[in-house]
Design an enzyme around this catalytic site. Structure first.
Site, PDB file in Angstrom:
ATOM      1  N   ARG A  45      18.572  -3.735  -2.277  1.00  0.00           N
ATOM      2  CA  ARG A  45      17.661  -4.018  -1.164  1.00  0.00           C
ATOM      3  C   ARG A  45      17.888  -3.061   0.007  1.00  0.00           C
ATOM      4  O   ARG A  45      17.066  -2.950   0.900  1.00  0.00           O
ATOM      5  CB  ARG A  45      17.782  -5.480  -0.730  1.00  0.00           C
ATOM      6  CG  ARG A  45      16.798  -5.905   0.325  1.00  0.00           C
ATOM      7  CD  ARG A  45      16.497  -7.426   0.368  1.00  0.00           C
ATOM      8  NE  ARG A  45      17.588  -8.266  -0.018  1.00  0.00           N
ATOM      9  CZ  ARG A  45      18.652  -8.589   0.749  1.00  0.00           C
ATOM     10  NH1 ARG A  45      18.718  -8.137   1.983  1.00  0.00           N
ATOM     11  NH2 ARG A  45      19.596  -9.369   0.291  1.00  0.00           N
ATOM     12  N   TYR A  96      -8.202  -2.252  10.522  1.00  0.00           N
ATOM     13  CA  TYR A  96      -8.047  -2.807   9.185  1.00  0.00           C
ATOM     14  C   TYR A  96      -7.998  -4.332   9.290  1.00  0.00           C
ATOM     15  O   TYR A  96      -7.278  -4.875  10.144  1.00  0.00           O
ATOM     16  CB  TYR A  96      -6.760  -2.264   8.551  1.00  0.00           C
ATOM     17  CG  TYR A  96      -6.482  -2.865   7.216  1.00  0.00           C
ATOM     18  CD1 TYR A  96      -7.340  -2.628   6.147  1.00  0.00           C
ATOM     19  CD2 TYR A  96      -5.385  -3.686   7.004  1.00  0.00           C
ATOM     20  CE1 TYR A  96      -7.110  -3.198   4.910  1.00  0.00           C
ATOM     21  CE2 TYR A  96      -5.143  -4.258   5.771  1.00  0.00           C
ATOM     22  CZ  TYR A  96      -6.007  -4.011   4.732  1.00  0.00           C
ATOM     23  OH  TYR A  96      -5.781  -4.576   3.513  1.00  0.00           O
ATOM     24  N   ASP A 167      -1.538   3.812  13.044  1.00  0.00           N
ATOM     25  CA  ASP A 167      -1.770   3.675  11.608  1.00  0.00           C
ATOM     26  C   ASP A 167      -2.518   4.930  11.165  1.00  0.00           C
ATOM     27  O   ASP A 167      -3.694   5.101  11.473  1.00  0.00           O
ATOM     28  CB  ASP A 167      -2.589   2.399  11.346  1.00  0.00           C
ATOM     29  CG  ASP A 167      -2.875   2.167   9.863  1.00  0.00           C
ATOM     30  OD1 ASP A 167      -2.877   3.150   9.093  1.00  0.00           O
ATOM     31  OD2 ASP A 167      -3.120   1.003   9.492  1.00  0.00           O
ATOM     32  N   LYS A 192      -3.064   4.190  -0.298  1.00  0.00           N
ATOM     33  CA  LYS A 192      -4.314   4.945  -0.194  1.00  0.00           C
ATOM     34  C   LYS A 192      -4.063   6.423  -0.493  1.00  0.00           C
ATOM     35  O   LYS A 192      -3.737   6.759  -1.615  1.00  0.00           O
ATOM     36  CB  LYS A 192      -4.920   4.724   1.201  1.00  0.00           C
ATOM     37  CG  LYS A 192      -4.901   3.257   1.664  1.00  0.00           C
ATOM     38  CD  LYS A 192      -5.834   2.363   0.878  1.00  0.00           C
ATOM     39  CE  LYS A 192      -5.639   0.861   1.143  1.00  0.00           C
ATOM     40  NZ  LYS A 192      -5.662   0.420   2.522  1.00  0.00           N
TER      41      LYS A 192
HETATM   42  C1  PLP Z   1      -5.207  -0.717   3.266  1.00  0.00           C
HETATM   43  C2  PLP Z   1      -4.828  -0.527   4.675  1.00  0.00           C
HETATM   44  C3  PLP Z   1      -3.719  -1.191   5.219  1.00  0.00           C
HETATM   45  C4  PLP Z   1      -2.906  -2.192   4.427  1.00  0.00           C
HETATM   46  O1  PLP Z   1      -2.169  -1.570   3.415  1.00  0.00           O
HETATM   47  P1  PLP Z   1      -1.741  -2.303   2.050  1.00  0.00           P
HETATM   48  O2  PLP Z   1      -1.009  -1.230   1.323  1.00  0.00           O
HETATM   49  O3  PLP Z   1      -2.997  -2.767   1.375  1.00  0.00           O
HETATM   50  O4  PLP Z   1      -0.877  -3.455   2.424  1.00  0.00           O
HETATM   51  C5  PLP Z   1      -3.382  -0.924   6.540  1.00  0.00           C
HETATM   52  N1  PLP Z   1      -4.108  -0.066   7.297  1.00  0.00           N
HETATM   53  C6  PLP Z   1      -5.186   0.586   6.814  1.00  0.00           C
HETATM   54  C7  PLP Z   1      -5.941   1.512   7.693  1.00  0.00           C
HETATM   55  C8  PLP Z   1      -5.590   0.373   5.483  1.00  0.00           C
HETATM   56  O5  PLP Z   1      -6.670   1.000   5.023  1.00  0.00           O
END
Ligand code: PLP
Length: 355
Positions: A45, A96, A167, A192
């Site tokens: 972990r 998001y 983000d 992504k």
């Molecule tokens: C998909 C997404 C998230 C969340 O990520 P996960 O890997 O699905 O938990 C956060 N911010 C943005 C801009 C996203 O497109």
């Protein structure tokens, strides 16, 4: 060592085993819940060499030190936990949906307070940061594709003593490096573009501040929001082609924007000028948008984004999507296929709407 290398070289060469005889070129998948005592790792972990390969590459691309998480939301939740009880968090009204739901949930339980702002209105954001502990935003925002002034907001937030978190999922470090613009922490849904093949859930937080790194690492250890080894390996492999995938996706996106603009079925095309995400608003609303998303053949009707394949969805099909996002808005995640094939498929589905 990576300081003077360019992004394409960093993506390919960082996070590799040493160039020594019989070393593999790639970091192997190390399946381990525990390690022989007395070293740096100790327990599964706390660390894993396969995570480290991905973290070293992403850290070098963003200009900080990266921590991998089990998902983008795991990274988000861990970073939001930096603020004290009842502290104020500023965030964009368009974000998001998972982030908006998380903020609303924390607020409803009295954990923190949230103020949602129009992130394009820099003056209003600067005015709102005075009492804030943390300013959180995306740029471009999901799915409105608005752009924030990262530098101006960071400067104002720091004057107020607040942390700045960006983000960077949509822009990727190929298009924007928020740490160099003043942000304290960059968060990614590595699910992504970074992993890039729609086959792994992974998140990351990156910072150039060693104190913040230690706090976040400590929280990750305790929350247990750690990635699976296979997922980390897939992302470490995927990130090798990040620059090529992003370049092709945005080349395709720019061409599709040119062709979508002026199509009679489309009332608005939103594109920030870079990246592979395009939002279109259909002239005849939600029903037309739903029809459109079901009539393409190459474009897959699916949520998520940033994979090699093109996908699309009407965002308001999700209850959590803010009502200020048009009902007929379809978000396109442009992939790396041939743009002529992508356009032919879109055009046929759009033409059907106006016949
Ligand atoms: C998909 C997404 C998230 C969340 O990520 P996960 O890997 O699905 O938990 C956060 N911010 C943005 C801009 C996203 O497109």
């Amino acid at each position: 060592m990576t300081d003077d290398l360019r992004p394409a070289t960093i993506a390919v060469t960082t996070g590799r085993p040493a160039h020594e005889p019989d070393q593999p070129l790639n970091q192997p998948i190390v399946m381990a819940s525990t390690y022989v005592a007395g070293g740096d790792l100790e327990y599964g972990r706390y660390g894993n060499p396969t995570w480290t390969a991905f973290e070293d590459t992403l850290g070098a691309l963003e200009g900080g030190r990266a921590l991998a998480f089990s998902s983008g939301m795991a990274a988000t939740t861990t970073v939001l936990d930096l603020v004290g009880h009842d502290a104020l968090v500023i965030a964009p009204a368009h974000s998001y949906t998972g982030t908006l739901l998380e903020l609303a949930d924390l607020e409803s339980r009295g954990r923190l307070r949230t103020k949602l702002v129009d992130i394009t209105d820099t003056e209003a954001v600067v005015g709102a940061v005075e009492d804030a502990a943390l300013v959180w935003f995306e740029s471009p925002t999901n799915p409105a594709l608005e752009i924030a002034d990262v530098e101006a907001i960071s400067a104002a937030a720091h004057e107020a003593g607040a942390y700045v978190v960006v983000d960077n999922t949509f822009a990727t470090p190929i298009n924007q490096r928020p740490l160099t613009l003043g942000a304290d922490i960059v968060v990614h849904s590595a699910t992504k573009y970074l992993a890039g093949h729609s086959d792994a859930l992974l998140g990351a937080a990156v910072t150039a501040n060693d104190e913040l790194y230690d706090v976040l690492k400590g929280r990750r250890d305790l929350l247990g929001a750690v990635p699976g080894t296979l997922e980390a390996w897939l992302a470490a492999r995927g990130i090798r082609t990040l620059h090529l995938r992003v370049e092709r996706a945005q080349q395709n996106a720019a061409e599709l924007v040119r062709r979508l603009t002026g199509h009679p079925a489309v009332s608005e095309v939103r594109y920030p000028g870079f990246g592979g995400i395009v939002s279109v608003v259909l002239a005849s609303g939600a029903m037309a948008a739903d029809l459109f998303t079901h009539q393409t053949r190459l474009w897959v009707h699916a949520t998520s984004l940033g994979g090699v394949e093109s996908t699309l969805e009407r965002r308001r099909r999700w209850k959590a999507e803010p009502a200020t996002i048009p009902d007929g808005l379809v978000r396109l995640s442009v992939g790396i296929e041939d743009v002529e094939d992508l356009w032919a498929d879109l055009e046929r589905a759009l033409d059907n709407l106006v016949e």
